[in-house]
Scaffold this motif. Structure first.
Motif, PDB file in Angstrom:
ATOM      1  N   LYS A 175      38.803  31.212  30.674  1.00 38.04           N
ATOM      2  CA  LYS A 175      39.655  31.625  31.810  1.00 38.04           C
ATOM      3  C   LYS A 175      38.830  31.968  33.052  1.00 38.04           C
ATOM      4  O   LYS A 175      39.266  31.719  34.176  1.00 38.04           O
ATOM      5  CB  LYS A 175      40.522  32.834  31.403  1.00 38.04           C
ATOM      6  CG  LYS A 175      41.361  33.344  32.556  1.00 38.04           C
ATOM      7  CD  LYS A 175      42.704  33.887  32.211  1.00 38.04           C
ATOM      8  CE  LYS A 175      43.505  34.081  33.516  1.00 38.04           C
ATOM      9  NZ  LYS A 175      44.548  35.042  33.440  1.00 38.04           N
ATOM     10  N   ALA A 192      35.493  36.799  38.014  1.00 38.04           N
ATOM     11  CA  ALA A 192      36.475  36.865  39.116  1.00 38.04           C
ATOM     12  C   ALA A 192      35.986  37.742  40.259  1.00 38.04           C
ATOM     13  O   ALA A 192      36.795  38.223  41.051  1.00 38.04           O
ATOM     14  CB  ALA A 192      37.821  37.339  38.596  1.00 38.04           C
ATOM     15  N   GLY A 193      34.682  37.968  40.331  1.00 34.93           N
ATOM     16  CA  GLY A 193      34.154  38.676  41.503  1.00 34.93           C
ATOM     17  C   GLY A 193      33.523  39.996  41.157  1.00 34.93           C
ATOM     18  O   GLY A 193      33.483  40.407  39.991  1.00 34.93           O
ATOM     19  N   ASP A 243      33.464  43.990  40.869  1.00 35.02           N
ATOM     20  CA  ASP A 243      34.552  44.803  40.318  1.00 35.02           C
ATOM     21  C   ASP A 243      35.232  45.600  41.435  1.00 35.02           C
ATOM     22  O   ASP A 243      34.677  46.574  41.949  1.00 35.02           O
ATOM     23  CB  ASP A 243      33.998  45.733  39.230  1.00 35.02           C
ATOM     24  CG  ASP A 243      35.131  46.361  38.432  1.00 35.02           C
ATOM     25  OD1 ASP A 243      36.098  46.838  39.056  1.00 35.02           O
ATOM     26  OD2 ASP A 243      35.052  46.355  37.193  1.00 35.02           O
ATOM     27  N   ILE A 244      36.425  45.137  41.794  1.00 42.25           N
ATOM     28  CA  ILE A 244      37.138  45.719  42.945  1.00 42.25           C
ATOM     29  C   ILE A 244      37.511  47.172  42.662  1.00 42.25           C
ATOM     30  O   ILE A 244      37.439  48.033  43.544  1.00 42.25           O
ATOM     31  CB  ILE A 244      38.406  44.891  43.261  1.00 42.25           C
ATOM     32  CG1 ILE A 244      38.027  43.432  43.571  1.00 42.25           C
ATOM     33  CG2 ILE A 244      39.166  45.489  44.445  1.00 42.25           C
ATOM     34  CD1 ILE A 244      39.206  42.464  43.572  1.00 42.25           C
ATOM     35  N   LYS A 245      37.879  47.441  41.389  1.00 46.63           N
ATOM     36  CA  LYS A 245      38.317  48.819  41.058  1.00 46.63           C
ATOM     37  C   LYS A 245      37.139  49.797  41.146  1.00 46.63           C
ATOM     38  O   LYS A 245      37.305  50.935  41.546  1.00 46.63           O
ATOM     39  CB  LYS A 245      38.941  48.843  39.668  1.00 46.63           C
ATOM     40  CG  LYS A 245      40.243  48.039  39.603  1.00 46.63           C
ATOM     41  CD  LYS A 245      40.704  47.832  38.172  1.00 46.63           C
ATOM     42  CE  LYS A 245      41.882  46.873  38.107  1.00 46.63           C
ATOM     43  NZ  LYS A 245      42.146  46.401  36.755  1.00 46.63           N
ATOM     44  N   MET A 268      34.567  49.383  43.124  1.00 43.60           N
ATOM     45  CA  MET A 268      34.065  49.443  44.512  1.00 43.60           C
ATOM     46  C   MET A 268      35.006  50.143  45.480  1.00 43.60           C
ATOM     47  O   MET A 268      34.574  50.701  46.488  1.00 43.60           O
ATOM     48  CB  MET A 268      33.947  47.999  45.060  1.00 43.60           C
ATOM     49  CG  MET A 268      32.620  47.373  45.019  1.00 43.60           C
ATOM     50  SD  MET A 268      32.644  45.734  45.789  1.00 43.60           S
ATOM     51  CE  MET A 268      34.132  44.941  45.328  1.00 43.60           C
ATOM     52  N   LEU A 294      40.650  40.931  50.868  1.00 48.55           N
ATOM     53  CA  LEU A 294      40.456  42.342  50.512  1.00 48.55           C
ATOM     54  C   LEU A 294      39.985  43.144  51.723  1.00 48.55           C
ATOM     55  O   LEU A 294      39.581  44.300  51.592  1.00 48.55           O
ATOM     56  CB  LEU A 294      39.402  42.470  49.406  1.00 48.55           C
ATOM     57  CG  LEU A 294      39.688  41.754  48.090  1.00 48.55           C
ATOM     58  CD1 LEU A 294      38.435  41.754  47.209  1.00 48.55           C
ATOM     59  CD2 LEU A 294      40.843  42.413  47.352  1.00 48.55           C
ATOM     60  N   PRO A 304      32.088  37.936  51.916  1.00 47.14           N
ATOM     61  CA  PRO A 304      31.125  37.796  50.818  1.00 47.14           C
ATOM     62  C   PRO A 304      29.933  38.726  51.016  1.00 47.14           C
ATOM     63  O   PRO A 304      29.464  38.908  52.144  1.00 47.14           O
ATOM     64  CB  PRO A 304      30.683  36.330  50.909  1.00 47.14           C
ATOM     65  CG  PRO A 304      31.802  35.639  51.613  1.00 47.14           C
ATOM     66  CD  PRO A 304      32.356  36.640  52.581  1.00 47.14           C
ATOM     67  N   GLY A 305      29.448  39.300  49.903  1.00 46.64           N
ATOM     68  CA  GLY A 305      28.356  40.268  50.024  1.00 46.64           C
ATOM     69  C   GLY A 305      27.231  40.058  49.030  1.00 46.64           C
ATOM     70  O   GLY A 305      26.290  40.826  48.984  1.00 46.64           O
TER      71      GLY A 305
HETATM   72  N1  CAA Z   1      37.659  43.304  39.860  1.00 46.67           N
HETATM   73  C1  CAA Z   1      38.232  44.138  38.973  1.00 46.67           C
HETATM   74  N2  CAA Z   1      39.188  43.734  38.123  1.00 46.67           N
HETATM   75  C2  CAA Z   1      39.575  42.449  38.182  1.00 46.67           C
HETATM   76  C3  CAA Z   1      39.002  41.532  39.082  1.00 46.67           C
HETATM   77  C4  CAA Z   1      37.992  42.002  39.941  1.00 46.67           C
HETATM   78  N3  CAA Z   1      37.363  41.198  40.820  1.00 46.67           N
HETATM   79  N4  CAA Z   1      39.607  40.332  38.922  1.00 46.67           N
HETATM   80  C5  CAA Z   1      40.500  40.490  37.924  1.00 46.67           C
HETATM   81  N5  CAA Z   1      40.489  41.769  37.476  1.00 46.67           N
HETATM   82  C6  CAA Z   1      41.305  42.360  36.423  1.00 46.67           C
HETATM   83  C7  CAA Z   1      42.742  42.566  36.888  1.00 46.67           C
HETATM   84  O1  CAA Z   1      42.861  43.773  37.630  1.00 46.67           O
HETATM   85  C8  CAA Z   1      43.486  42.626  35.564  1.00 46.67           C
HETATM   86  O2  CAA Z   1      43.269  43.891  34.992  1.00 46.67           O
HETATM   87  P1  CAA Z   1      44.525  44.695  34.320  1.00 46.67           P
HETATM   88  O3  CAA Z   1      44.930  43.825  33.167  1.00 46.67           O
HETATM   89  O4  CAA Z   1      43.924  46.003  33.921  1.00 46.67           O
HETATM   90  O5  CAA Z   1      45.583  44.765  35.363  1.00 46.67           O
HETATM   91  C9  CAA Z   1      42.709  41.609  34.717  1.00 46.67           C
HETATM   92  O6  CAA Z   1      41.434  41.449  35.335  1.00 46.67           O
HETATM   93  C10 CAA Z   1      43.382  40.249  34.674  1.00 46.67           C
HETATM   94  O7  CAA Z   1      43.586  39.841  36.026  1.00 46.67           O
HETATM   95  P2  CAA Z   1      45.024  39.355  36.576  1.00 46.67           P
HETATM   96  O8  CAA Z   1      46.123  40.025  35.822  1.00 46.67           O
HETATM   97  O9  CAA Z   1      44.998  39.508  38.055  1.00 46.67           O
HETATM   98  O10 CAA Z   1      44.972  37.822  36.146  1.00 46.67           O
HETATM   99  P3  CAA Z   1      45.736  36.606  36.839  1.00 46.67           P
HETATM  100  O11 CAA Z   1      45.547  35.432  35.927  1.00 46.67           O
HETATM  101  O12 CAA Z   1      47.123  36.986  37.214  1.00 46.67           O
HETATM  102  O13 CAA Z   1      44.951  36.340  38.241  1.00 46.67           O
HETATM  103  C11 CAA Z   1      42.982  36.067  39.591  1.00 46.67           C
HETATM  104  C12 CAA Z   1      43.627  35.883  38.212  1.00 46.67           C
HETATM  105  C13 CAA Z   1      43.648  35.131  40.618  1.00 46.67           C
HETATM  106  C14 CAA Z   1      41.511  35.682  39.468  1.00 46.67           C
HETATM  107  C15 CAA Z   1      43.145  37.530  40.061  1.00 46.67           C
HETATM  108  O14 CAA Z   1      42.712  38.402  39.008  1.00 46.67           O
HETATM  109  C16 CAA Z   1      42.326  37.884  41.284  1.00 46.67           C
HETATM  110  O15 CAA Z   1      42.708  37.531  42.383  1.00 46.67           O
HETATM  111  N6  CAA Z   1      41.187  38.594  41.115  1.00 46.67           N
HETATM  112  C17 CAA Z   1      40.386  39.076  42.204  1.00 46.67           C
HETATM  113  C18 CAA Z   1      39.550  37.961  42.829  1.00 46.67           C
HETATM  114  C19 CAA Z   1      38.757  38.501  43.997  1.00 46.67           C
HETATM  115  O16 CAA Z   1      39.285  38.956  44.980  1.00 46.67           O
HETATM  116  N7  CAA Z   1      37.403  38.447  43.887  1.00 46.67           N
HETATM  117  C20 CAA Z   1      36.510  38.933  44.909  1.00 46.67           C
HETATM  118  C21 CAA Z   1      36.063  40.323  44.577  1.00 46.67           C
HETATM  119  S1  CAA Z   1      35.160  41.126  45.886  1.00 46.67           S
HETATM  120  C22 CAA Z   1      33.608  40.486  45.770  1.00 46.67           C
HETATM  121  O17 CAA Z   1      33.306  39.735  44.884  1.00 46.67           O
HETATM  122  C23 CAA Z   1      32.648  40.924  46.831  1.00 46.67           C
HETATM  123  C24 CAA Z   1      31.363  40.172  46.847  1.00 46.67           C
HETATM  124  O18 CAA Z   1      31.157  39.313  47.656  1.00 46.67           O
HETATM  125  C25 CAA Z   1      30.322  40.469  45.893  1.00 46.67           C
END
Ligand code: CAA
Length: 256
Positions: free
Chosen positions: A58, A62-63, A65-67, A69, A133, A137-138
């Motif tokens: 899957k 996915a990036g 950890d937003i929670k 950060m 968000l 990108p970082g």
């Molecule tokens: N951080 C923390 N938790 C995350 C996460 C993330 N980046 N991505 C997914 N999760 C968690 C979700 O919160 C969820 O947790 P719960 O079951 O406790 O609610 C679990 O993983 C499953 O995720 P979804 O229910 O959202 O799954 P989905 O199939 O419906 O969607 C997804 C998948 C489209 C990838 C969606 O999870 C999503 O958009 N994730 C965030 C992607 C994102 O924005 N990434 C960038 C992060 S910031 C960053 O990376 C900065 C940098 O440059 C370094």
């Protein structure tokens, strides 16, 4: 023992599986520390010829950890130099292949780009959605994505936050290969075994020279290449590799 990654060595190949499936392998502080603490010593180990970094069907990751950060202040991230330790992973000199299935978003895409090549399963989805968000990108995305796919497509990805599928990733130079989903790991491991079968010093030198192309002018890069190529004549592997060709036999590299 690491908790958020699984590490297994088979022959010269070290397979690293990101293992936070419930959070789609979101990259928190713990996973970063475990990757760096476990892999940096292996990078120096002559028995390790290639790393393969992967997630699950899957998500690669996915990036960041937003929670973890979300509530940090500027002073928190500035004084702790958020994401700086990833440079230690990027700087590892043993080749690293990212085997990507599913989501490689934000820091996940950036982690894949820190590897030397990306093998994408047909299911792979790449993206830099940080703009959604309220950030950008970082972990290197604005720089590495631009070097790999060019300014126009990097702008498209980073400013709209859209995802790119595997075919587009290969077409635009982000992915080296697109592989059927159920063959991703077998084909990636085979490529890693091939790399690990060569002499490690020559592989390291070749890797470092390709990297140099991203950071120097053509003239400087060509000079760097020539000098590194010439220095290889100080290795036993060069003598063995060329003698084996002339003698029509398989080379036995010793990494010396
Ligand atoms: N951080 C923390 N938790 C995350 C996460 C993330 N980046 N991505 C997914 N999760 C968690 C979700 O919160 C969820 O947790 P719960 O079951 O406790 O609610 C679990 O993983 C499953 O995720 P979804 O229910 O959202 O799954 P989905 O199939 O419906 O969607 C997804 C998948 C489209 C990838 C969606 O999870 C999503 O958009 N994730 C965030 C992607 C994102 O924005 N990434 C960038 C992060 S910031 C960053 O990376 C900065 C940098 O440059 C370094």
């Amino acid at each position: 023992m690491p908790n958020s990654i699984k590490v297994t060595q088979t022959g010269g190949v070290v397979l690293v599986e990101l293992n936070r499936p419930k959070a789609l392998n979101a990259l928190n502080q713990e996973i970063m520390e475990e990757i760096v603490e476990t892999l940096v010593p292996l990078d120096r180990d002559p028995s390790v010829g290639c790393f393969v970094l992967t997630g699950n069907e899957k998500a690669f990751a996915a990036g960041a950890d937003i929670k973890e950060m979300g509530s940090k202040t500027y002073m928190d991230v500035f004084t702790n130099d958020l994401f700086a330790d990833w440079d230690k992973f990027g700087a590892m000199r043993t080749p690293k292949i990212a085997a990507v299935a599913g989501y490689a978003l934000g820091g996940g895409c950036e982690l894949a780009m820190m590897c030397d090549m990306i093998f994408a399963a047909e299911s792979a989805q790449f993206g830099q959605p940080e703009i959604k968000l309220g950030v950008m990108p970082g972990m290197g995305g604005s720089q590495r994505l631009t070097k790999l796919v060019g300014k126009s497509k990097a702008m498209d990805m980073i400013l709209t936050g859209r995802m790119m599928d595997a075919a587009e990733a290969e077409r635009s130079g982000l992915a080296a290969r697109v592989i059927a989903n159920d063959e991703l790991m077998a084909e990636t491991m085979k490529a890693a075994e091939t790399i690990a079968s060569f002499g490690k010093p020559s592989v390291m030198m070749a890797r470092e020279t390709v990297e140099r192309a991203l950071e120097s002018s053509l003239r400087e890069g060509l000079m760097f290449e020539r000098r590194v190529f010439q220095s290889m004549f100080a290795t036993e592997d060069q003598k063995e590799g060329m003698a084996a060709f002339a003698e029509k036999r398989k080379a036995e590299f010793k990494g010396k």
